[in-house]
Design a protein around this motif. Structure first.
Motif, PDB file in Angstrom:
ATOM      1  N   GLU A  46       0.806  -1.113  -0.033  1.00  0.00           N
ATOM      2  CA  GLU A  46       0.054   0.093  -0.007  1.00  0.00           C
ATOM      3  C   GLU A  46       0.782   1.063  -0.023  1.00  0.00           C
ATOM      4  OE1 GLU A  46      -4.054   1.317   2.350  1.00  0.00           O
ATOM      5  OE2 GLU A  46      -2.070   1.182   3.495  1.00  0.00           O
ATOM      6  N   HIS A  47       0.488   1.927  -0.825  1.00  0.00           N
ATOM      7  CA  HIS A  47       1.183   3.304  -0.948  1.00  0.00           C
ATOM      8  C   HIS A  47       0.096   4.478  -0.673  1.00  0.00           C
ATOM      9  CE1 HIS A  47       3.516   6.955  -2.305  1.00  0.00           C
ATOM     10  NE2 HIS A  47       2.788   6.658  -3.711  1.00  0.00           N
ATOM     11  N   PRO A  48       0.261   5.078   0.403  1.00  0.00           N
ATOM     12  CA  PRO A  48      -0.684   6.196   0.779  1.00  0.00           C
ATOM     13  C   PRO A  48      -0.006   7.310   0.025  1.00  0.00           C
ATOM     14  CG  PRO A  48       0.020   5.255   2.723  1.00  0.00           C
ATOM     15  CD  PRO A  48       1.035   4.634   1.677  1.00  0.00           C
ATOM     16  N   LEU A  49      -0.657   8.015  -0.782  1.00  0.00           N
ATOM     17  CA  LEU A  49      -0.357   9.130  -1.783  1.00  0.00           C
ATOM     18  C   LEU A  49       0.007  10.378  -0.645  1.00  0.00           C
ATOM     19  CD1 LEU A  49      -3.336   9.044  -4.578  1.00  0.00           C
ATOM     20  CD2 LEU A  49      -0.968   8.250  -4.615  1.00  0.00           C
ATOM     21  N   GLY A  50       0.974  10.929  -1.142  1.00  0.00           N
ATOM     22  CA  GLY A  50       1.347  12.168  -0.423  1.00  0.00           C
ATOM     23  C   GLY A  50       2.633  11.779   0.743  1.00  0.00           C
ATOM     24  N   VAL A  51       2.632  10.254   0.716  1.00  0.00           N
ATOM     25  CA  VAL A  51       3.906   9.707   1.808  1.00  0.00           C
ATOM     26  C   VAL A  51       4.828   9.234   1.186  1.00  0.00           C
ATOM     27  CG1 VAL A  51       4.103   8.199   3.725  1.00  0.00           C
ATOM     28  CG2 VAL A  51       1.860   9.425   3.489  1.00  0.00           C
ATOM     29  N   ASP A  52       5.787   9.481   1.330  1.00  0.00           N
ATOM     30  CA  ASP A  52       7.119   8.824   0.825  1.00  0.00           C
ATOM     31  C   ASP A  52       7.543   7.480   1.107  1.00  0.00           C
ATOM     32  OD1 ASP A  52       9.127   9.011  -1.356  1.00  0.00           O
ATOM     33  OD2 ASP A  52      10.665   9.814   0.058  1.00  0.00           O
ATOM     34  N   ALA A  53       6.819   6.530   1.346  1.00  0.00           N
ATOM     35  CA  ALA A  53       7.033   5.221   1.654  1.00  0.00           C
ATOM     36  C   ALA A  53       5.716   4.391   1.250  1.00  0.00           C
ATOM     37  CB  ALA A  53       6.880   5.245   3.374  1.00  0.00           C
ATOM     38  N   CYS A  54       6.175   3.073   1.371  1.00  0.00           N
ATOM     39  CA  CYS A  54       5.061   2.068   1.244  1.00  0.00           C
ATOM     40  C   CYS A  54       5.138   1.069   2.118  1.00  0.00           C
ATOM     41  CB  CYS A  54       5.108   1.328  -0.244  1.00  0.00           C
ATOM     42  SG  CYS A  54       6.695   0.437  -0.511  1.00  0.00           S
ATOM     43  N   ARG A  55       3.881   0.375   2.585  1.00  0.00           N
ATOM     44  CA  ARG A  55       3.733  -0.571   3.486  1.00  0.00           C
ATOM     45  C   ARG A  55       3.512  -1.918   2.936  1.00  0.00           C
ATOM     46  NH1 ARG A  55      -0.601   2.194   7.460  1.00  0.00           N
ATOM     47  NH2 ARG A  55      -1.923   1.381   5.600  1.00  0.00           N
ATOM     48  N   LEU A  56       4.075  -3.024   3.413  1.00  0.00           N
ATOM     49  CA  LEU A  56       3.790  -4.254   3.124  1.00  0.00           C
ATOM     50  C   LEU A  56       3.032  -5.053   4.358  1.00  0.00           C
ATOM     51  CD1 LEU A  56       6.841  -3.579   1.857  1.00  0.00           C
ATOM     52  CD2 LEU A  56       6.264  -5.751   0.756  1.00  0.00           C
ATOM     53  N   SER A  57       1.880  -5.835   3.832  1.00  0.00           N
ATOM     54  CA  SER A  57       1.120  -6.430   4.842  1.00  0.00           C
ATOM     55  C   SER A  57       0.540  -7.561   4.263  1.00  0.00           C
ATOM     56  CB  SER A  57      -0.090  -5.686   5.089  1.00  0.00           C
ATOM     57  OG  SER A  57      -0.874  -6.291   6.143  1.00  0.00           O
ATOM     58  N   SER A  58      -0.130  -8.454   4.973  1.00  0.00           N
ATOM     59  CA  SER A  58      -0.772  -9.826   4.461  1.00  0.00           C
ATOM     60  C   SER A  58      -2.133  -9.302   4.431  1.00  0.00           C
ATOM     61  CB  SER A  58      -0.399 -11.077   5.425  1.00  0.00           C
ATOM     62  OG  SER A  58      -1.040 -10.793   6.684  1.00  0.00           O
ATOM     63  N   ARG A  59      -2.751  -7.950   4.895  1.00  0.00           N
ATOM     64  CA  ARG A  59      -4.035  -7.607   4.837  1.00  0.00           C
ATOM     65  C   ARG A  59      -4.008  -6.744   3.590  1.00  0.00           C
ATOM     66  NH1 ARG A  59      -7.440  -8.103   9.485  1.00  0.00           N
ATOM     67  NH2 ARG A  59      -6.146  -9.508  10.907  1.00  0.00           N
ATOM     68  N   GLU A  60      -5.285  -6.593   2.920  1.00  0.00           N
ATOM     69  CA  GLU A  60      -5.478  -5.454   1.749  1.00  0.00           C
ATOM     70  C   GLU A  60      -5.183  -4.056   2.142  1.00  0.00           C
ATOM     71  OE1 GLU A  60      -8.300  -4.488  -2.158  1.00  0.00           O
ATOM     72  OE2 GLU A  60      -8.825  -6.135  -0.879  1.00  0.00           O
ATOM     73  N   ALA A  61      -6.082  -3.744   3.373  1.00  0.00           N
ATOM     74  CA  ALA A  61      -6.035  -2.602   3.954  1.00  0.00           C
ATOM     75  C   ALA A  61      -5.806  -2.467   5.291  1.00  0.00           C
ATOM     76  CB  ALA A  61      -7.314  -1.751   3.730  1.00  0.00           C
ATOM     77  N   PRO A  62      -4.439  -2.535   5.575  1.00  0.00           N
ATOM     78  CA  PRO A  62      -4.007  -2.714   7.188  1.00  0.00           C
ATOM     79  C   PRO A  62      -4.437  -1.402   7.835  1.00  0.00           C
ATOM     80  CG  PRO A  62      -2.238  -2.253   5.737  1.00  0.00           C
ATOM     81  CD  PRO A  62      -3.181  -2.496   4.877  1.00  0.00           C
ATOM     82  N   LEU A  63      -5.229  -1.685   8.927  1.00  0.00           N
ATOM     83  CA  LEU A  63      -5.618  -0.628   9.856  1.00  0.00           C
ATOM     84  C   LEU A  63      -4.734  -0.415  10.998  1.00  0.00           C
ATOM     85  CD1 LEU A  63      -9.664  -0.778   9.552  1.00  0.00           C
ATOM     86  CD2 LEU A  63      -7.891   0.909   8.246  1.00  0.00           C
ATOM     87  N   ALA A  64      -4.509  -1.473  11.519  1.00  0.00           N
ATOM     88  CA  ALA A  64      -3.459  -1.413  12.867  1.00  0.00           C
ATOM     89  C   ALA A  64      -2.226  -1.587  12.565  1.00  0.00           C
ATOM     90  CB  ALA A  64      -3.916  -2.801  13.730  1.00  0.00           C
ATOM     91  N   ALA A  65      -1.173  -1.105  13.261  1.00  0.00           N
ATOM     92  CA  ALA A  65       0.435  -1.100  13.272  1.00  0.00           C
ATOM     93  C   ALA A  65       0.770  -2.423  13.249  1.00  0.00           C
ATOM     94  CB  ALA A  65       0.824  -0.344  14.178  1.00  0.00           C
ATOM     95  N   GLN A  66      -0.047  -3.390  14.034  1.00  0.00           N
ATOM     96  CA  GLN A  66       0.731  -4.853  14.000  1.00  0.00           C
ATOM     97  C   GLN A  66       0.444  -5.425  12.669  1.00  0.00           C
ATOM     98  OE1 GLN A  66      -1.547  -3.659  16.269  1.00  0.00           O
ATOM     99  NE2 GLN A  66      -3.252  -5.033  16.308  1.00  0.00           N
ATOM    100  N   ASP A  67      -0.505  -5.032  11.739  1.00  0.00           N
ATOM    101  CA  ASP A  67      -0.999  -5.694  10.364  1.00  0.00           C
ATOM    102  C   ASP A  67       0.298  -5.300   9.470  1.00  0.00           C
ATOM    103  OD1 ASP A  67      -3.144  -6.616  11.400  1.00  0.00           O
ATOM    104  OD2 ASP A  67      -4.424  -5.029  10.926  1.00  0.00           O
ATOM    105  N   VAL A  68       1.126  -4.341   9.660  1.00  0.00           N
ATOM    106  CA  VAL A  68       2.001  -4.102   8.617  1.00  0.00           C
ATOM    107  C   VAL A  68       3.243  -4.517   8.942  1.00  0.00           C
ATOM    108  CG1 VAL A  68       3.514  -1.712   7.802  1.00  0.00           C
ATOM    109  CG2 VAL A  68       0.949  -2.011   8.260  1.00  0.00           C
ATOM    110  N   PHE A  69       3.875  -5.289   8.292  1.00  0.00           N
ATOM    111  CA  PHE A  69       5.204  -6.034   8.684  1.00  0.00           C
ATOM    112  C   PHE A  69       6.411  -5.436   8.156  1.00  0.00           C
ATOM    113  CE2 PHE A  69       4.402  -8.194   4.944  1.00  0.00           C
ATOM    114  CZ  PHE A  69       5.444  -8.261   4.054  1.00  0.00           C
ATOM    115  N   ALA A  70       6.357  -4.398   7.327  1.00  0.00           N
ATOM    116  CA  ALA A  70       7.306  -3.600   6.904  1.00  0.00           C
ATOM    117  C   ALA A  70       6.849  -2.289   6.299  1.00  0.00           C
ATOM    118  CB  ALA A  70       8.172  -4.323   5.900  1.00  0.00           C
TER     119      ALA A  70
END
Length: 113
Positions: A46-70
């Motif tokens: 997931e790449h939130p627009l306007g943020v210079d990072a991307c998040r990897l998860s096993s969930r399509e739309a991770p909401l909690a911090a523990q859902d994002v592994f990188a």
């Protein structure tokens, strides 16, 4: 990272990714990797627009911090590849390709009076 770059790595936009219209900072671009893990888990980016990072998860739309592994820098390809390798290592390796979704040729008929 651009759409073409992520597609070249094997990611495809999910159905909920905004496709047309002006980009809004409230939206995020979501992608799914083209292979499942050996245990059946999917890898999403997931790449939130306007943020210079991307998040990897096993969930399509991770909401909690523990859902994002990188969370990696937007242009840091080695970190992205390392995070992907760690995901597949944690889930038993790379598994089967994602099933191809086939569209229906059925067109509903609506009678106009």
């Amino acid at each position: 990272m651009t759409n073409a770059y992520l597609r070249s790595l094997g990611f495809s936009p999910t159905a909920r990714t905004p496709v047309s219209g002006p980009a809004s900072f409230a939206h995020a671009w979501r992608y799914q990797f083209d292979h499942l893990a050996a245990d059946g888990s999917s890898l999403f980016l997931e790449h939130p627009l306007g943020v210079d990072a991307c998040r990897l998860s096993s969930r399509e739309a991770p909401l909690a911090a523990q859902d994002v592994f990188a969370s990696v820098g937007l242009h840091d390809r080695p970190a992205l590849e390392a995070a992907m390798a760690a995901f597949y290592a944690a889930h038993g390796g790379m598994g089967a390709p994602l099933p191809v979704a086939t569209g229906s040729a059925f067109q509903a008929f609506r009678r106009q009076l």
